[in-house]
Design an enzyme around this catalytic site. Structure first.
Site, PDB file in Angstrom:
ATOM      1  N   ARG A 156      33.311  49.673  34.356  1.00 59.87           N
ATOM      2  CA  ARG A 156      32.687  50.991  34.574  1.00 59.87           C
ATOM      3  C   ARG A 156      32.645  51.688  33.215  1.00 59.87           C
ATOM      4  NH1 ARG A 156      33.964  56.224  35.626  1.00 59.87           N
ATOM      5  NH2 ARG A 156      32.690  57.292  37.165  1.00 59.87           N
ATOM      6  N   LYS A 201      38.541  56.581  27.932  1.00 54.34           N
ATOM      7  CA  LYS A 201      39.792  57.178  28.440  1.00 54.34           C
ATOM      8  C   LYS A 201      40.655  57.644  27.266  1.00 54.34           C
ATOM      9  CE  LYS A 201      39.029  56.605  32.911  1.00 54.34           C
ATOM     10  NZ  LYS A 201      39.288  55.651  33.971  1.00 54.34           N
TER      11      LYS A 201
HETATM   12  N1  HH2 Z   1      37.430  56.596  36.270  1.00 56.79           N
HETATM   13  C1  HH2 Z   1      36.819  57.778  36.433  1.00 56.79           C
HETATM   14  C2  HH2 Z   1      36.043  58.036  37.573  1.00 56.79           C
HETATM   15  N2  HH2 Z   1      35.866  57.100  38.522  1.00 56.79           N
HETATM   16  N3  HH2 Z   1      36.280  54.923  39.328  1.00 56.79           N
HETATM   17  C3  HH2 Z   1      36.882  53.737  39.196  1.00 56.79           C
HETATM   18  N4  HH2 Z   1      36.710  52.792  40.132  1.00 56.79           N
HETATM   19  N5  HH2 Z   1      37.674  53.444  38.111  1.00 56.79           N
HETATM   20  C4  HH2 Z   1      37.893  54.353  37.114  1.00 56.79           C
HETATM   21  O1  HH2 Z   1      38.645  54.042  36.158  1.00 56.79           O
HETATM   22  C5  HH2 Z   1      37.266  55.634  37.228  1.00 56.79           C
HETATM   23  C6  HH2 Z   1      36.458  55.889  38.371  1.00 56.79           C
HETATM   24  C7  HH2 Z   1      36.971  58.815  35.389  1.00 56.79           C
HETATM   25  O2  HH2 Z   1      35.959  58.727  34.432  1.00 56.79           O
HETATM   26  P1  HH2 Z   1      34.637  59.629  34.393  1.00 56.79           P
HETATM   27  O3  HH2 Z   1      33.780  59.403  35.593  1.00 56.79           O
HETATM   28  O4  HH2 Z   1      33.947  59.376  33.105  1.00 56.79           O
HETATM   29  O5  HH2 Z   1      35.151  61.114  34.362  1.00 56.79           O
HETATM   30  P2  HH2 Z   1      35.327  62.241  35.477  1.00 56.79           P
HETATM   31  O6  HH2 Z   1      36.213  61.711  36.561  1.00 56.79           O
HETATM   32  O7  HH2 Z   1      35.944  63.383  34.705  1.00 56.79           O
HETATM   33  O8  HH2 Z   1      33.965  62.574  36.035  1.00 56.79           O
END
Ligand code: HH2
Length: 261
Positions: free
Chosen positions: A238, A202
């Site tokens: 995660r 993040k």
């Molecule tokens: N963060 C992201 C996506 N899904 N789900 C939960 N439960 N908690 C989180 O902190 C969370 C999540 C964002 O990260 P990422 O999947 O790497 O990126 P993107 O949303 O741009 O695909």
């Protein structure tokens, strides 16, 4: 929980696993590194991300889940139909960043399948959430929100034992609010459900390390943040770099126990 984003625009790995072959390979690598679960998502929720239509999200996610059938999978979606198709393919947990608000029918879909759900806090929606997050008391408001969404889930027939909670790091929060939520994680754990944190890569981590324009935190910073969250009671993580987190958290857990076995 290892992350596989079948997207072009995710903030740290967008495009890496946008095709089904690459996504399946990535998932298998994360399992080999020690992931207990792999979270497959077809819609980025990074700040400013635009919604993905249902047919496109299904087109991204379903072939990957079909290929991985039989492995412990979760699906990162807020859409009832995506959850329904994923659960039919054997997914065990629905990771809904809207906490059952985007499409309330998703609650019945999860209840009928006897599946697990992760309920995450978010202020606003991904398009606008980082514009000007406002709280009187960020921890108190996140706790109140998660208690309310837990009650909604249980009223819809999802057993309380099947719910985990997530403060939603980076979802409508300033850096200081993100850090405060991790520091005070014990208050979220006190709700009585397992707590999942998504600190991995993040951008807050990059800014803590002095890069004001940073969009992606390093894996070393992510591991440090995960260990701090573990010390405060988080039990689900995660993450993108599963191998590093498995090693770090195994040692943190051994220290917590005071024994190597
Ligand atoms: N963060 C992201 C996506 N899904 N789900 C939960 N439960 N908690 C989180 O902190 C969370 C999540 C964002 O990260 P990422 O999947 O790497 O990126 P993107 O949303 O741009 O695909």
């Amino acid at each position: 929980m290892g992350v596989v984003n079948v997207t072009h625009d995710s903030f740290s790995d967008g495009g890496d696993n946008a095709g089904p072959v690459a996504a399946v390979e990535a998932a298998l690598r994360l399992f080999a590194e020690g992931a207990a679960l792999v979270d497959v998502g077809g819609e980025s929720t990074r700040p400013g991300a635009l919604p993905v239509p249902l047919d496109e999200e299904l087109r991204r996610v379903v072939p990957v889940l079909e290929e991985l059938a039989g492995m412990p999978m979760s699906v990162d979606t807020s859409k009832a139909e995506v959850a329904r198709r994923a659960l039919a393919l054997g997914v065990v947990l629905v990771n809904d960043v809207s906490a059952l608000r985007a499409e309330p029918d998703i609650a019945g879909v999860i209840a009928d399948a006897g599946a697990y759900v992760c309920l995450m806090h978010m202020q606003g929606d991904p398009r606008t959430m980082q514009v000007e997050p406002r709280y009187e008391d960020v921890v108190g408001e996140v706790v109140g929100f998660l208690e309310e969404r837990l009650a909604v889930a249980v009223a819809a027939g999802i057993p309380e034992d099947n719910v985990c909670l997530d403060p939603g790091i980076g979802f409508g929060k300033t850096d200081d609010q993100n850090l405060t939520l991790v520091r005070e994680l014990g208050r979220i754990c006190a709700i009585g459900r397992p707590v999942l944190v998504g600190l991995s890569r993040k951008s807050t981590l990059a800014r803590v390390l002095g890069d004001p324009a940073g969009r992606v935190g390093s894996d070393a910073a992510s591991v440090g943040a995960a260990v701090a969250a573990f010390d405060r009671g988080a039990t689900l993580f995660r993450v993108h770099d599963v191998a590093a987190h498995v090693d770090a958290l195994a040692v943190a857990a051994a220290i917590e126990r005071g024994t190597s076995s």
